[in-house]
Motif scaffolding. Structure first.
Motif, PDB file in Angstrom:
ATOM      1  N   GLY A  19       0.879  -1.448  -0.181  1.00 53.30           N
ATOM      2  CA  GLY A  19       0.016   0.023   0.165  1.00 53.30           C
ATOM      3  C   GLY A  19       0.820   1.189   0.039  1.00 53.30           C
ATOM      4  N   HIS A  20       2.233   1.128  -0.337  1.00 50.14           N
ATOM      5  CA  HIS A  20       3.225   2.363  -0.189  1.00 50.14           C
ATOM      6  C   HIS A  20       3.067   3.054  -1.494  1.00 50.14           C
ATOM      7  N   GLY A  21       2.517   2.689  -2.582  1.00 46.51           N
ATOM      8  CA  GLY A  21       2.780   3.152  -3.837  1.00 46.51           C
ATOM      9  C   GLY A  21       4.016   2.489  -4.738  1.00 46.51           C
ATOM     10  N   LEU A  22       4.199   2.734  -5.755  1.00 42.89           N
ATOM     11  CA  LEU A  22       5.060   2.255  -6.679  1.00 42.89           C
ATOM     12  C   LEU A  22       6.305   3.091  -7.231  1.00 42.89           C
ATOM     13  N   ALA A  23       7.427   2.715  -7.101  1.00 41.05           N
ATOM     14  CA  ALA A  23       8.613   3.530  -7.338  1.00 41.05           C
ATOM     15  C   ALA A  23       9.100   3.146  -8.797  1.00 41.05           C
ATOM     16  N   VAL A  24       9.099   4.094  -9.640  1.00 36.88           N
ATOM     17  CA  VAL A  24       9.518   3.587 -11.078  1.00 36.88           C
ATOM     18  C   VAL A  24      10.762   4.261 -11.437  1.00 36.88           C
ATOM     19  N   ARG A  25      11.749   3.379 -11.685  1.00 36.23           N
ATOM     20  CA  ARG A  25      13.192   3.612 -11.821  1.00 36.23           C
ATOM     21  C   ARG A  25      13.321   3.693 -13.290  1.00 36.23           C
ATOM     22  N   TYR A  26      14.058   4.754 -14.094  1.00 34.80           N
ATOM     23  CA  TYR A  26      14.199   5.070 -15.104  1.00 34.80           C
ATOM     24  C   TYR A  26      15.771   5.569 -15.771  1.00 34.80           C
ATOM     25  N   GLY A  27      16.219   5.700 -16.937  1.00 37.10           N
ATOM     26  CA  GLY A  27      17.265   6.097 -16.964  1.00 37.10           C
ATOM     27  C   GLY A  27      17.638   6.177 -18.644  1.00 37.10           C
ATOM     28  N   ALA A  28      18.774   6.919 -18.982  1.00 38.48           N
ATOM     29  CA  ALA A  28      19.037   6.829 -20.454  1.00 38.48           C
ATOM     30  C   ALA A  28      20.436   6.118 -20.650  1.00 38.48           C
ATOM     31  N   TYR A  29      20.579   5.308 -21.507  1.00 39.80           N
ATOM     32  CA  TYR A  29      21.791   4.588 -21.894  1.00 39.80           C
ATOM     33  C   TYR A  29      22.806   5.688 -22.434  1.00 39.80           C
ATOM     34  N   ALA A  30      24.206   5.465 -21.596  1.00 40.30           N
ATOM     35  CA  ALA A  30      25.156   6.331 -22.199  1.00 40.30           C
ATOM     36  C   ALA A  30      25.509   5.897 -23.699  1.00 40.30           C
ATOM     37  N   GLY A  31      26.065   6.977 -24.277  1.00 37.66           N
ATOM     38  CA  GLY A  31      26.598   6.811 -25.593  1.00 37.66           C
ATOM     39  C   GLY A  31      28.282   6.520 -25.658  1.00 37.66           C
ATOM     40  N   PRO A  32      28.544   6.326 -26.813  1.00 32.61           N
ATOM     41  CA  PRO A  32      30.031   5.988 -27.099  1.00 32.61           C
ATOM     42  C   PRO A  32      30.943   7.094 -26.273  1.00 32.61           C
ATOM     43  N   GLY A  33      31.748   6.861 -25.625  1.00 33.28           N
ATOM     44  CA  GLY A  33      32.983   8.130 -25.111  1.00 33.28           C
ATOM     45  C   GLY A  33      32.211   8.619 -23.800  1.00 33.28           C
ATOM     46  N   GLU A  34      30.782   8.408 -23.489  1.00 32.89           N
ATOM     47  CA  GLU A  34      30.230   9.119 -22.433  1.00 32.89           C
ATOM     48  C   GLU A  34      30.296   8.328 -21.125  1.00 32.89           C
TER      49      GLU A  34
END
Length: 307
Positions: free
Chosen positions: A241-256
């Protein structure tokens, strides 16, 4: 080929096995982490199956179920050949299996060998996994066993199955009164949409945030620019009953050395739009270093089909 599926404690589920393959599985059980075989017909018949349990070179406990709990019966035999004949005849739609053993009504839920406090703790672990809605029956059974230190308390597969069976039945009965579409259905709808929008989208993925972020890249498809997931503990929190944490992000590109904030923010906005579009209440301040919260949330996720 037999029109059945075969589930064991270890190994992949077998679908439409040959008779000799089913016989081989039945002969081998009894070893460590290989105690049971469950056979289901490939049909829409709910709660119709045969199963057997064996510990070491002891007798086979054989059970069959024909729908409701009151149509659940058991028998014992020390003969592997008899068990194989029963399973094969049942799988082929025969009738000889009905008189091949001395079938008696089964005690599905009793665990007299366990102390009351151990039983209570095991039930709580089972309820937690059942509430999540992602784990199959055999996964919940294993979760019950794994919750205890075997040096202090060892719960057999048979005892764990009995503990889970009653709670599983309760949950199925509860589900009958649920609305057709629940909040977890809406979450699944949003994740399906995100998976088609260039994101690696996984529900109930990995044990924690750190492991999830470390492992999600292995799930990446060609063209995915980012990811979105929630992990086991997030699921448990939502079920409590505490809600849902949704996690996300972007993939790093070459050299990043990591994806820049603007790309991570863009992924967050995509996730926000999908969740909102599915009719879910979402809280996020636009900071790419903060999770997206889906709250309030009524977590009523149906149990996996087929158990």
């Amino acid at each position: 080929m037999l029109a059945i599926s075969v589930t064991t404690e270890t190994g992949p589920v077998l679908t439409r096995p040959a008779a000799e393959d089913l016989a081989a599985v039945l002969r081998r059980i009894g070893g460590e982490d290989d105690h049971f075989v469950v056979v289901d017909r490939l049909s829409d018949e709910p709660q119709v199956y045969v199963q057997t349990y064996r510990d070491g070179d002891g007798p086979y406990e054989v059970q069959y179920r024909d729908g409701a709990p009151e149509r659940h019966f058991r028998a014992e035999t020390g003969e592997a050949g008899v068990v194989i004949e029963v399973f094969l005849d049942w799988a082929r739609g025969g009738e000889a299996w009905r008189t091949a053993l001395d079938w008696q009504p089964a005690d599905l839920y009793g665990t007299p060998e366990l102390a009351p406090d151990t039983r209570a703790a095991a039930e709580e672990q089972a309820r937690k996994d059942i509430r999540s809605g992602f784990w199959g029956f055999h996964d919940v059974v294993q979760g019950v066993r794994d919750a205890f230190d075997p040096a202090e308390v060892e719960i057999s597969v048979q005892a764990a199955r009995r503990i889970v069976a009653g709670l599983w039945e309760e949950r199925l009965a509860e589900q009958a009164g649920w609305p057709e579409v629940t909040d977890p259905d809406r979450v699944a709808q949003a994740f399906a949409a995100l998976g088609s929008q260039g994101l690696t989208a996984r529900m109930n993925f990995s044990c924690c945030s750190g492991c999830g972020i470390g492992e999600i890249g292995a799930e990446r498809a060609d063209g995915d620019r980012g990811f979105v997931f929630f992990h086991y503990q997030d699921t448990e929190a939502a079920a409590e009953g505490h809600g849902l944490a949704v996690r996300y992000g972007a993939y790093a590109g070459p050299g990043e050395d990591g994806a820049p904030a603007e790309r991570r923010t863009a992924v967050g906005r995509t996730v926000l739009a999908a969740l909102t579009g599915a009719g879910l209440p979402v809280q996020w301040d636009g900071d790419p270093d903060r999770v997206i919260e889906v709250s309030p949330l009524d977590w009523r996720k149906r149990l996996p089909a087929g158990g």
